[in-house]
Design an enzyme around this catalytic site. Structure first.
Site, PDB file in Angstrom:
ATOM      1  N   ASP A   9       0.796  -1.269  -0.030  1.00  0.00           N
ATOM      2  CA  ASP A   9       0.009  -0.015  -0.125  1.00  0.00           C
ATOM      3  C   ASP A   9       0.932   1.285   0.227  1.00  0.00           C
ATOM      4  OD1 ASP A   9       0.602   0.997   2.742  1.00  0.00           O
ATOM      5  OD2 ASP A   9      -0.588  -1.127   3.401  1.00  0.00           O
ATOM      6  N   HIS A  58       8.327  -5.320  -1.408  1.00  0.00           N
ATOM      7  CA  HIS A  58       7.378  -6.446  -1.943  1.00  0.00           C
ATOM      8  C   HIS A  58       6.725  -5.707  -3.013  1.00  0.00           C
ATOM      9  CE1 HIS A  58       7.431  -9.271   1.788  1.00  0.00           C
ATOM     10  NE2 HIS A  58       8.705  -9.313   1.072  1.00  0.00           N
ATOM     11  N   CYS A  85       5.554   1.719 -23.740  1.00  0.00           N
ATOM     12  CA  CYS A  85       5.842   1.313 -24.897  1.00  0.00           C
ATOM     13  C   CYS A  85       4.637   0.650 -25.841  1.00  0.00           C
ATOM     14  CB  CYS A  85       6.760   0.064 -24.865  1.00  0.00           C
ATOM     15  SG  CYS A  85       5.882  -1.398 -24.262  1.00  0.00           S
ATOM     16  N   GLU A 139       0.984  -9.300  19.024  1.00  0.00           N
ATOM     17  CA  GLU A 139       1.476 -10.450  19.831  1.00  0.00           C
ATOM     18  C   GLU A 139       2.840 -10.888  19.283  1.00  0.00           C
ATOM     19  OE1 GLU A 139      -1.406 -12.787  18.143  1.00  0.00           O
ATOM     20  OE2 GLU A 139      -0.630 -13.112  16.436  1.00  0.00           O
TER      21      GLU A 139
HETATM   22  P1  OAD Z   1       1.080 -10.963   8.349  1.00  0.00           P
HETATM   23  O1  OAD Z   1      -0.092 -11.082   8.153  1.00  0.00           O
HETATM   24  O2  OAD Z   1       2.285 -12.323   8.445  1.00  0.00           O
HETATM   25  O3  OAD Z   1       1.495 -10.700   9.799  1.00  0.00           O
HETATM   26  C1  OAD Z   1       0.991  -9.506  10.432  1.00  0.00           C
HETATM   27  C2  OAD Z   1       1.356  -9.308  11.877  1.00  0.00           C
HETATM   28  O4  OAD Z   1       0.660  -7.972  12.413  1.00  0.00           O
HETATM   29  C3  OAD Z   1       0.738 -10.279  12.760  1.00  0.00           C
HETATM   30  O5  OAD Z   1       1.974 -10.745  13.524  1.00  0.00           O
HETATM   31  C4  OAD Z   1      -0.222  -9.718  13.666  1.00  0.00           C
HETATM   32  O6  OAD Z   1      -0.434 -10.217  14.998  1.00  0.00           O
HETATM   33  C5  OAD Z   1       0.190  -8.430  13.698  1.00  0.00           C
HETATM   34  N1  OAD Z   1      -0.877  -7.280  13.667  1.00  0.00           N
HETATM   35  C6  OAD Z   1      -2.313  -7.633  13.468  1.00  0.00           C
HETATM   36  N2  OAD Z   1      -3.028  -6.355  13.540  1.00  0.00           N
HETATM   37  C7  OAD Z   1      -2.239  -5.577  14.303  1.00  0.00           C
HETATM   38  C8  OAD Z   1      -2.291  -4.127  14.712  1.00  0.00           C
HETATM   39  N3  OAD Z   1      -3.504  -3.655  14.735  1.00  0.00           N
HETATM   40  N4  OAD Z   1      -1.103  -3.629  15.347  1.00  0.00           N
HETATM   41  C9  OAD Z   1      -0.204  -4.340  15.479  1.00  0.00           C
HETATM   42  N5  OAD Z   1       0.093  -5.622  15.097  1.00  0.00           N
HETATM   43  C10 OAD Z   1      -0.766  -6.166  14.184  1.00  0.00           C
HETATM   44  O7  OAD Z   1       1.908  -9.896   7.440  1.00  0.00           O
HETATM   45  P2  OAD Z   1       3.458  -9.484   7.062  1.00  0.00           P
HETATM   46  O8  OAD Z   1       4.342  -9.918   8.108  1.00  0.00           O
HETATM   47  O9  OAD Z   1       3.535  -8.115   6.718  1.00  0.00           O
HETATM   48  O10 OAD Z   1       4.100 -10.527   0.564  1.00  0.00           O
HETATM   49  O11 OAD Z   1       3.497 -10.548   5.850  1.00  0.00           O
HETATM   50  C11 OAD Z   1       4.798 -10.611   5.118  1.00  0.00           C
HETATM   51  C12 OAD Z   1       4.536 -10.828   3.762  1.00  0.00           C
HETATM   52  O12 OAD Z   1       3.693 -12.148   3.603  1.00  0.00           O
HETATM   53  C13 OAD Z   1       3.844  -9.954   3.028  1.00  0.00           C
HETATM   54  O13 OAD Z   1       4.374  -8.737   2.329  1.00  0.00           O
HETATM   55  C14 OAD Z   1       3.163 -10.522   1.775  1.00  0.00           C
HETATM   56  C15 OAD Z   1       2.721 -11.828   2.500  1.00  0.00           C
HETATM   57  O14 OAD Z   1       2.756 -12.951   1.474  1.00  0.00           O
HETATM   58  C16 OAD Z   1       3.875 -10.730  -0.540  1.00  0.00           C
HETATM   59  O15 OAD Z   1       2.629 -10.635  -0.796  1.00  0.00           O
HETATM   60  C17 OAD Z   1       5.078 -10.975  -1.331  1.00  0.00           C
END
Ligand code: OAD
Length: 241
Positions: free
Chosen positions: A93, A108, A138, A203
């Site tokens: 985003d 990403h 292009c 968490e």
């Molecule tokens: P995840 O969905 O794996 O993890 C999100 C984390 O945010 C979790 O540990 C939640 O506990 C935490 N969380 C949820 N709500 C929250 C809040 N309000 N405040 C603080 N923390 C909160 O997402 P990412 O770690 O970003 O890649 O995932 C990594 C990558 O996996 C993404 O970029 C995406 C995905 O596949 C691609 O699409 C290439």
């Protein structure tokens, strides 16, 4: 003080954008192997376009939250005190930018961009994307794909991120589950460079035990408080950041 922040989906969760691995998250509802790989795009491009079109239109109605805004405040505040905040994000985003942050490294990719598989140009793209669209650079028809790093593809900016980590005083991971490499390995890289590490998440993440310090709670609650504390501590020491 020189800080590198890595953000994940948790930072944008309270803006109404779905996370991936939480209960009810995107990868609980959809199979990433059918939507987020080059093989999926080759096999069923219409399904992949539709998935990212839905996410793009959701993003266009979302707004940055106070966690994004606090990071902008930290970036401006550190710069004014002779320091630096570099923001590396796994998020596709543009909420960091809309909150006013600068030079965000999108490892990403970006949802509001399309990439041409013919000329490799990356173009701004806010409308729905499909197999009959024309590349603005292009003019080739049918070669545009979402500018997203899919599973099995190399994330962007990895060399620059390592340089930033090696120069940092503090590395902070915010709102990421620590499940996807190479981003999940940045905490070990930072430690190898002798950099202090901090996790801030709803968490404990998958690799919470690798961090020197942690704070748990919603991003909109804990990030602004932490930013206030960092800037106040620098000012209290009465020294350049
Ligand atoms: P995840 O969905 O794996 O993890 C999100 C984390 O945010 C979790 O540990 C939640 O506990 C935490 N969380 C949820 N709500 C929250 C809040 N309000 N405040 C603080 N923390 C909160 O997402 P990412 O770690 O970003 O890649 O995932 C990594 C990558 O996996 C993404 O970029 C995406 C995905 O596949 C691609 O699409 C290439």
């Amino acid at each position: 003080m020189n800080i590198v922040v890595l953000t994940g989906a948790g930072v944008s969760a309270e803006s109404g954008l779905g996370t991936f691995r939480d209960k009810g998250g995107l990868w609980a509802k959809y199979d990433p192997m059918k939507l987020a790989t080059p093989e999926a795009f080759a096999a069923d491009p219409a399904a992949v376009y539709a998935f990212y079109n839905a996410r793009r239109s959701n993003l266009l109605t979302a707004a940055p939250n106070v966690a994004h805004e606090a990071l902008t405040r930290l970036q401006t505040g550190l710069a004014a005190r002779g320091g630096r905040l570099s923001i590396v994000t796994q998020n596709v985003d543009d909420l960091h930018e809309r909150a006013g942050s600068r030079d965000v490294l999108h490892m990403h990719g970006e949802l509001l961009k399309a990439r041409c598989l013919s000329c490799h140009a990356v173009s701004e793209w806010r409308a729905d994307l499909g197999g009959t669209d024309r590349c603005p650079a292009c003019s080739a028809v049918g070669w545009l794909r979402p500018h997203i790093v899919w599973f099995g593809e190399m994330p962007f900016n990895l060399g620059e991120i390592q340089t930033l980590l090696s120069e940092a005083d503090l590395f902070v991971a915010i709102g990421t589950s620590g499940a996807v490499y190479p981003a999940a390995g940045f905490v070990q890289d930072a430690r190898m460079y002798g950099v202090r590490t901090r996790e801030m998440n709803l968490e404990p993440s998958d690799n919470h035990y690798r961090f020197d310090e942690s704070a748990y709670g919603s991003a909109t609650g804990i990030v602004p408080r932490w930013v206030d504390g960092v800037l106040a501590a620098i000012d209290a020491r009465g020294e350049a950041a």
